[in-house]
Design a protein around this motif. Sequence first.
Motif, PDB file in Angstrom:
ATOM      1  N   ASP A 134       0.834  -1.207   0.000  1.00  0.00           N
ATOM      2  CA  ASP A 134       0.000   0.000   0.000  1.00  0.00           C
ATOM      3  C   ASP A 134       0.865   1.253   0.000  1.00  0.00           C
ATOM      4  O   ASP A 134       0.546   2.245  -0.653  1.00  0.00           O
ATOM      5  N   ALA A 135       1.956   1.204   0.805  1.00  0.00           N
ATOM      6  CA  ALA A 135       2.888   2.329   0.790  1.00  0.00           C
ATOM      7  C   ALA A 135       3.936   2.044  -0.287  1.00  0.00           C
ATOM      8  O   ALA A 135       4.208   0.881  -0.574  1.00  0.00           O
ATOM      9  N   PHE A 136       4.515   3.099  -0.846  1.00  0.00           N
ATOM     10  CA  PHE A 136       5.572   2.880  -1.837  1.00  0.00           C
ATOM     11  C   PHE A 136       6.822   2.390  -1.096  1.00  0.00           C
ATOM     12  O   PHE A 136       7.110   1.202  -1.099  1.00  0.00           O
ATOM     13  N   VAL A 137       7.523   3.324  -0.435  1.00  0.00           N
ATOM     14  CA  VAL A 137       8.622   2.925   0.469  1.00  0.00           C
ATOM     15  C   VAL A 137       8.588   3.901   1.647  1.00  0.00           C
ATOM     16  O   VAL A 137       8.627   5.118   1.442  1.00  0.00           O
ATOM     17  N   VAL A 138       8.526   3.381   2.869  1.00  0.00           N
ATOM     18  CA  VAL A 138       8.402   4.286   4.017  1.00  0.00           C
ATOM     19  C   VAL A 138       9.733   4.921   4.424  1.00  0.00           C
ATOM     20  O   VAL A 138       9.773   5.779   5.291  1.00  0.00           O
ATOM     21  N   GLY A 139      10.813   4.491   3.799  1.00  0.00           N
ATOM     22  CA  GLY A 139      12.095   5.122   4.081  1.00  0.00           C
ATOM     23  C   GLY A 139      13.169   4.086   4.337  1.00  0.00           C
ATOM     24  O   GLY A 139      12.972   2.890   4.105  1.00  0.00           O
ATOM     25  N   ALA A 140      14.305   4.579   4.828  1.00  0.00           N
ATOM     26  CA  ALA A 140      15.381   3.656   5.199  1.00  0.00           C
ATOM     27  C   ALA A 140      14.911   2.878   6.421  1.00  0.00           C
ATOM     28  O   ALA A 140      14.020   3.327   7.148  1.00  0.00           O
ATOM     29  N   ASP A 141      15.501   1.721   6.649  1.00  0.00           N
ATOM     30  CA  ASP A 141      15.121   0.913   7.811  1.00  0.00           C
ATOM     31  C   ASP A 141      15.768   1.526   9.056  1.00  0.00           C
ATOM     32  O   ASP A 141      16.972   1.370   9.291  1.00  0.00           O
ATOM     33  N   ILE A 142      14.939   2.230   9.841  1.00  0.00           N
ATOM     34  CA  ILE A 142      15.476   3.014  10.957  1.00  0.00           C
ATOM     35  C   ILE A 142      16.062   2.103  12.046  1.00  0.00           C
ATOM     36  O   ILE A 142      16.923   2.528  12.812  1.00  0.00           O
ATOM     37  N   THR A 143      15.625   0.846  12.067  1.00  0.00           N
ATOM     38  CA  THR A 143      16.203  -0.055  13.080  1.00  0.00           C
ATOM     39  C   THR A 143      17.704  -0.273  12.814  1.00  0.00           C
ATOM     40  O   THR A 143      18.424  -0.689  13.701  1.00  0.00           O
ATOM     41  N   GLU A 144      18.154   0.031  11.601  1.00  0.00           N
ATOM     42  CA  GLU A 144      19.592  -0.139  11.305  1.00  0.00           C
ATOM     43  C   GLU A 144      20.410   1.109  11.648  1.00  0.00           C
ATOM     44  O   GLU A 144      21.636   1.092  11.605  1.00  0.00           O
ATOM     45  N   PHE A 145      19.701   2.216  11.992  1.00  0.00           N
ATOM     46  CA  PHE A 145      20.404   3.500  12.173  1.00  0.00           C
ATOM     47  C   PHE A 145      21.409   3.477  13.316  1.00  0.00           C
ATOM     48  O   PHE A 145      22.497   4.022  13.203  1.00  0.00           O
ATOM     49  N   MET A 146      20.994   2.880  14.454  1.00  0.00           N
ATOM     50  CA  MET A 146      21.887   2.923  15.616  1.00  0.00           C
ATOM     51  C   MET A 146      23.224   2.251  15.278  1.00  0.00           C
ATOM     52  O   MET A 146      24.273   2.688  15.741  1.00  0.00           O
ATOM     53  N   GLY A 147      23.157   1.201  14.451  1.00  0.00           N
ATOM     54  CA  GLY A 147      24.374   0.530  13.992  1.00  0.00           C
ATOM     55  C   GLY A 147      25.228   1.499  13.181  1.00  0.00           C
ATOM     56  O   GLY A 147      26.445   1.576  13.365  1.00  0.00           O
ATOM     57  N   TRP A 148      24.586   2.272  12.304  1.00  0.00           N
ATOM     58  CA  TRP A 148      25.345   3.241  11.491  1.00  0.00           C
ATOM     59  C   TRP A 148      26.024   4.257  12.385  1.00  0.00           C
ATOM     60  O   TRP A 148      27.158   4.652  12.145  1.00  0.00           O
ATOM     61  N   PHE A 149      25.273   4.709  13.409  1.00  0.00           N
ATOM     62  CA  PHE A 149      25.799   5.787  14.248  1.00  0.00           C
ATOM     63  C   PHE A 149      27.054   5.342  14.996  1.00  0.00           C
ATOM     64  O   PHE A 149      27.823   6.169  15.458  1.00  0.00           O
TER      65      PHE A 149
ATOM     66  N   VAL B 132      27.206  12.994   8.022  1.00  0.00           N
ATOM     67  CA  VAL B 132      28.016  12.253   9.011  1.00  0.00           C
ATOM     68  C   VAL B 132      28.095  13.052  10.311  1.00  0.00           C
ATOM     69  O   VAL B 132      27.926  12.506  11.414  1.00  0.00           O
ATOM     70  N   LYS B 133      28.274  14.363  10.169  1.00  0.00           N
ATOM     71  CA  LYS B 133      28.353  15.228  11.349  1.00  0.00           C
ATOM     72  C   LYS B 133      27.058  15.108  12.171  1.00  0.00           C
ATOM     73  O   LYS B 133      27.095  14.954  13.388  1.00  0.00           O
ATOM     74  N   MET B 134      25.921  15.159  11.483  1.00  0.00           N
ATOM     75  CA  MET B 134      24.631  15.072  12.192  1.00  0.00           C
ATOM     76  C   MET B 134      24.412  13.676  12.778  1.00  0.00           C
ATOM     77  O   MET B 134      23.915  13.525  13.888  1.00  0.00           O
ATOM     78  N   ALA B 135      24.775  12.654  12.005  1.00  0.00           N
ATOM     79  CA  ALA B 135      24.534  11.275  12.459  1.00  0.00           C
ATOM     80  C   ALA B 135      25.331  10.964  13.727  1.00  0.00           C
ATOM     81  O   ALA B 135      24.938  10.121  14.521  1.00  0.00           O
ATOM     82  N   LYS B 136      26.441  11.671  13.908  1.00  0.00           N
ATOM     83  CA  LYS B 136      27.264  11.399  15.095  1.00  0.00           C
ATOM     84  C   LYS B 136      26.859  12.291  16.267  1.00  0.00           C
ATOM     85  O   LYS B 136      27.516  12.287  17.304  1.00  0.00           O
ATOM     86  N   SER B 137      25.805  13.091  16.092  1.00  0.00           N
ATOM     87  CA  SER B 137      25.437  14.018  17.169  1.00  0.00           C
ATOM     88  C   SER B 137      24.548  13.328  18.201  1.00  0.00           C
ATOM     89  O   SER B 137      23.786  12.415  17.879  1.00  0.00           O
ATOM     90  N   PRO B 138      24.633  13.770  19.472  1.00  0.00           N
ATOM     91  CA  PRO B 138      23.755  13.192  20.500  1.00  0.00           C
ATOM     92  C   PRO B 138      22.277  13.394  20.174  1.00  0.00           C
ATOM     93  O   PRO B 138      21.441  12.566  20.537  1.00  0.00           O
ATOM     94  N   VAL B 139      21.951  14.496  19.478  1.00  0.00           N
ATOM     95  CA  VAL B 139      20.531  14.756  19.145  1.00  0.00           C
ATOM     96  C   VAL B 139      19.984  13.641  18.257  1.00  0.00           C
ATOM     97  O   VAL B 139      18.869  13.157  18.458  1.00  0.00           O
ATOM     98  N   ALA B 140      20.791  13.235  17.271  1.00  0.00           N
ATOM     99  CA  ALA B 140      20.326  12.168  16.376  1.00  0.00           C
ATOM    100  C   ALA B 140      20.113  10.880  17.170  1.00  0.00           C
ATOM    101  O   ALA B 140      19.113  10.177  16.984  1.00  0.00           O
ATOM    102  N   ARG B 141      21.044  10.590  18.070  1.00  0.00           N
ATOM    103  CA  ARG B 141      20.880   9.367  18.887  1.00  0.00           C
ATOM    104  C   ARG B 141      19.592   9.470  19.705  1.00  0.00           C
ATOM    105  O   ARG B 141      18.848   8.502  19.832  1.00  0.00           O
ATOM    106  N   SER B 142      19.319  10.650  20.270  1.00  0.00           N
ATOM    107  CA  SER B 142      18.105  10.819  21.080  1.00  0.00           C
ATOM    108  C   SER B 142      16.859  10.648  20.225  1.00  0.00           C
ATOM    109  O   SER B 142      15.933   9.923  20.593  1.00  0.00           O
ATOM    110  N   LEU B 143      16.821  11.337  19.085  1.00  0.00           N
ATOM    111  CA  LEU B 143      15.589  11.347  18.304  1.00  0.00           C
ATOM    112  C   LEU B 143      15.337  10.002  17.616  1.00  0.00           C
ATOM    113  O   LEU B 143      14.201   9.540  17.552  1.00  0.00           O
ATOM    114  N   VAL B 144      16.398   9.376  17.137  1.00  0.00           N
ATOM    115  CA  VAL B 144      16.212   8.034  16.554  1.00  0.00           C
ATOM    116  C   VAL B 144      15.810   7.065  17.671  1.00  0.00           C
ATOM    117  O   VAL B 144      14.933   6.215  17.501  1.00  0.00           O
ATOM    118  N   GLY B 145      16.434   7.246  18.842  1.00  0.00           N
ATOM    119  CA  GLY B 145      16.065   6.419  20.002  1.00  0.00           C
ATOM    120  C   GLY B 145      14.583   6.566  20.316  1.00  0.00           C
ATOM    121  O   GLY B 145      13.883   5.571  20.547  1.00  0.00           O
TER     122      GLY B 145
END
Length: 715
Positions: free
Chosen positions: A63-78, A279-292
């Motif tokens: 029903d959806a086209f693509v909802v985005g990147a798989d956010i469960t993989e983000f913490m691994g990237w960070f 990369v700068k944003m992905a390594k920020s504490p804010v990104a960890r908080s918001l993805v968390g």
Amino acid sequence: MKFEGKTLRVVTNESGIATLTLDLKDSSVNKFGAQALAELADVVTQLEQGSTVRGLIISSAKDAFVVGADITEFMGWFQLDDEQLTQKLKQTHDIFTKLSNLPIPSVVAINGLALGGGFELCLACDYRVMADSAKVGLPETQLGIYPGWGGTVRLPRLIGVDNACEWICGGQQKRSDDAMKDGAVDAVVAADQVVASAEHLMQQILDGKLDYQARRNALQQPMQFSPIEKMMIFETVRAVVGAKAGKHYPAPMEAIKSVEKGIFQSIDKAVDTEIKGFVKMAKSPVARSLVGLFLNDQHVKKVASGYTKNTERVTHAAVLGAGIMGGGVAYQSASKGTPIVMKDIRQDALELGMNEASKLFGKQVERGKLTTDKAMQGLGKITPVLTYGEVENVDLVVEAVVENPKIKQSVLADTESHLRDDAILASNTSTISINLLAQALKRPENFCGMHFFNPVHRMPLVEVIRGEKTSDATIAKTVAYAQALGKTPIVVNDCPGFLVNRVLFPYFAGFSALLRDGADYQAVDKVMERFGWPMGPAYLLDVVGIDTAYHADQVMAEGFPDRMGHDGENAIDRFFSLGRFGQKSGSGFYQYEQDRKGKPKKLKSAEAESILQDLSGETKAFEDSDIIARMMIPLCIETARCLEDNIVASAAEADMGLVYGIGFPPYLGGALHYMDEMGLAAFCELADQYQHLGKLYEPTATMRDMAAQQKHYHQ
Ligand code: NAD
């Protein structure tokens, strides 16, 4: 060409048109995880190497086209270092760049939601056909990052810099009419026509009626602006975005930087620019908080769905009390389609409750979200009554009368005698123990807490409180009702204040102690607002109601005398005894006047200042860091205690409860995440500096153990 993978497949028809269908196995939606990207890379490489394929259509089987990147993989990237993350992003960029440079034209059929990486895939295609019901957008800044697969490179070239910055920094999902107006898509058609229209468009390209190469070339060039144009565009964009995002959320401004540099570069260079900022944003504490928080939210929703698997929905509800909360619950239930009886003992209260509901429906009409007819139908779903007659047949009753255990017990017992045996009674008490209230009932298994937050229509959280005797079926149905009201329910165990108020009152205690020691309440409000709270503690107390806070404070002091009991009169006691109840009485810490729109306007109060000076003697200036520590430490420690005492089942639910219930600053990710980021050892060390302020500042033995073992609340 033919391809059959776990996330997508490709078939080619006799005219040489290949259709790539995104269809992630065993999932209700498509998302781009490692596997999907690997398969996409495989297909694109095959197409790039030349074949008989003449054109590529991309579509989705979901029903959806693509909802985005798989956010469960983000913490691994960070956790990757800068170089590793850069390489990872480059790999995905390579796929999208190859797609946009294929020797054949590409058309994407956007049948449903296309977000983040899903929409960036669409941007890498030559043409976009969108279903009228679909939505597209780049929500990454809401996660503390920004589009990292070409969004800041391709979108400005496609729809212009101002529009692109608004799309990227706002992070909103755009409807098809807006997407068409801004030029983000080439056609909007009915959802069942989207693939056929994409095929038709492809035929026109193949027949030479549309020059895809010329369009592609134009969109791959650096943009042209004079220095003055550039300055005017970016000064304006920065002013608007900066004011909205605020200093705690740097991703939107970083995205603008990437756009500003990238539009004047070749695509390859612009991609490098994008990656650097990402990369700068992905390594920020804010990104960890918001993805968390995003992941916590998913967890909370999953837990709630687990409860409601086998339960029937509430088809008819009732609420006792037509006050601030009762009126709010009635509106929310009616507006989400569950008819509700609203009972009070005073006609004037019922009229007030109906007026409030009517105003809220009116606002929906003003905003174009409801027609007048629908609003009238909604209001018609609330039945105001003074007697029990209409209440007798409902499935669930929310009790929202005054916060007094004796009155509540008597109202609950009385109500129970009028209900069906299987009906549920739920109390909206803010603090009173559910086990205590249950003592008055014949069917305590059908009783639980259902704690809404003020204002009900806006606050997303509902705490569902399980008493010792509450049955699973009661919890399940109450959770289902909360979901039907559009809320996020979190099930907690019983104790005074439950989760949210048990944590909030130590924060207020921190505030009272600051005032006792001579702090200026307005200065404290300013510091805490700058720190990220939606309102400072004095203003919050005025909004909650000093009377409500006073009564709740007594319940908390009785429940936890060693930590929350206090000798002598504090500011809340003094204001209460003077009848300064806050906004509702026109004065509390602040003075209130109605503005031109009839909303209460907060003003400085010389009277409050002199009352407080009388309580504390001299005023004293505190460092910001001192104020923050004195306010935050008790809140954080009490959150840890709630987890240790099994009041709340997980760190994810605890942190989400604080963000959704009291507006805990999202960039900090919740109290437990905040301690994780600081490091528990550092937190305990900080708390130790404030031991003289009492037990609320004393970390628990478990916290100290965890600190010694370098453990975290969130894994
Ligand atoms: P309120 O004073 O605005 O409303 C209470 C209403 O209950 C009044 O209209 C009163 O006439 C009515 N009432 C009293 N006895 C009744 C009875 N026997 N039957 C039916 N109605 C009766 O209070 P409120 O702020 O809406 O609070 C209600 C409950 O919700 C309290 O338990 C409070 O702790 C809780 N609560 C309040 C807030 C808040 O911010 N105000 C937030 C969460 C929970």
